[in-house]
Write a protein that holds these residues in place. Structure first.
Motif, mmCIF file in Angstrom:
data_model
loop_
_atom_site.group_PDB
_atom_site.id
_atom_site.type_symbol
_atom_site.label_atom_id
_atom_site.label_comp_id
_atom_site.label_asym_id
_atom_site.label_seq_id
_atom_site.Cartn_x
_atom_site.Cartn_y
_atom_site.Cartn_z
ATOM 1 N N PRO A 38 4.986 -8.616 -10.618
ATOM 2 C CA PRO A 38 3.995 -8.221 -9.615
ATOM 3 C C PRO A 38 3.898 -9.259 -8.498
ATOM 4 C CG PRO A 38 2.920 -9.066 -11.576
ATOM 5 C CD PRO A 38 4.385 -9.017 -11.887
ATOM 6 N N LYS A 45 3.928 -3.816 -2.246
ATOM 7 C CA LYS A 45 5.236 -4.100 -2.828
ATOM 8 C C LYS A 45 6.373 -4.043 -1.817
ATOM 9 C CE LYS A 45 4.336 -2.461 -7.488
ATOM 10 N NZ LYS A 45 4.821 -1.567 -8.544
ATOM 11 N N TYR A 46 6.157 -3.377 -0.698
ATOM 12 C CA TYR A 46 7.251 -3.147 0.253
ATOM 13 C C TYR A 46 6.830 -3.503 1.671
ATOM 14 C CZ TYR A 46 9.128 -0.528 -3.643
ATOM 15 O OH TYR A 46 9.583 -0.174 -4.871
ATOM 16 N N ARG A 73 11.771 -5.269 -0.378
ATOM 17 C CA ARG A 73 10.934 -5.337 -1.582
ATOM 18 C C ARG A 73 10.321 -6.723 -1.598
ATOM 19 N NH1 ARG A 73 7.887 -5.812 -5.596
ATOM 20 N NH2 ARG A 73 8.315 -4.821 -7.594
#
Length: 176
Positions: A38, A45-46, A73
């Motif tokens: 995480p 996340k992106y 990412r």
């Protein structure tokens, strides 16, 4: 023989970045470790990047406007991995697979300012343009792209990427 499509090259290069590396019989981490971990903070996340403008330091009658999109990412410790699709300065479809690192808050009086750098492989300078990038072998070349950005919000930023001695690219990012 027809050259491979740049999108296929980007997908293959990204797969190579995330695959484990085997060296001298030992299993090493991938070039993009942390894909399963995480990201601390906002839960984003992106990061997507879009550039509608590139300025070349010297003009060439063959130069065309460069447009680029990328997807990264986000990883722990301000690192990221991603790929970009773009048309190069000579109108050829091109791709870039990369790993990168961001250093946020580099100016104490302007904590929104950050610097970053990516390193990877581009594909796309082929034919009569193969000598327009250094170390080009079959259309593939190693690249390092430094950038300076300004974070407008936790999700949005504007960024200037330096493209070697050729140009700079203006763009915007969006994290999600």
């Amino acid at each position: 023989m027809q050259a491979p499509h740049p999108a296929l090259c980007a997908a293959l290069l990204c797969a190579a970045l995330s695959a484990p590396v085997h060296a001298a019989g030992f299993m090493q981490e991938s070039l993009c470790p942390g894909l399963d971990q995480p990201v601390a903070g906002t839960g984003q996340k992106y990061e997507a990047f879009f550039s509608p403008y590139t300025h070349h330091w010297s003009q060439d009658a063959e130069h065309q406007q460069v447009y680029a999109i990328s997807l990264s990412r986000l990883l722990p410790n301000d690192r990221f991995c991603g790929f970009s699709l773009f048309n190069n300065s000579f109108g050829q479809p091109s791709a870039y697979a990369f790993i990168g690192k961001t250093w946020p808050g580099v100016l104490a009086s302007y904590p929104e300012v950050y610097v970053s750098a990516t390193a990877g492989i581009i594909y796309g300078y082929v034919g009569k343009y193969k000598n327009k990038v250094p170390l080009n072998v079959g259309g593939f070349s190693p690249v390092i792209v430094p950038a300076v950005g300004y974070r407008i919000s936790p999700s949005a930023a504007v960024e200037v990427q330096l493209l070697g001695t050729a140009a700079f690219m203006l763009g915007a990012t969006w994290r999600f």
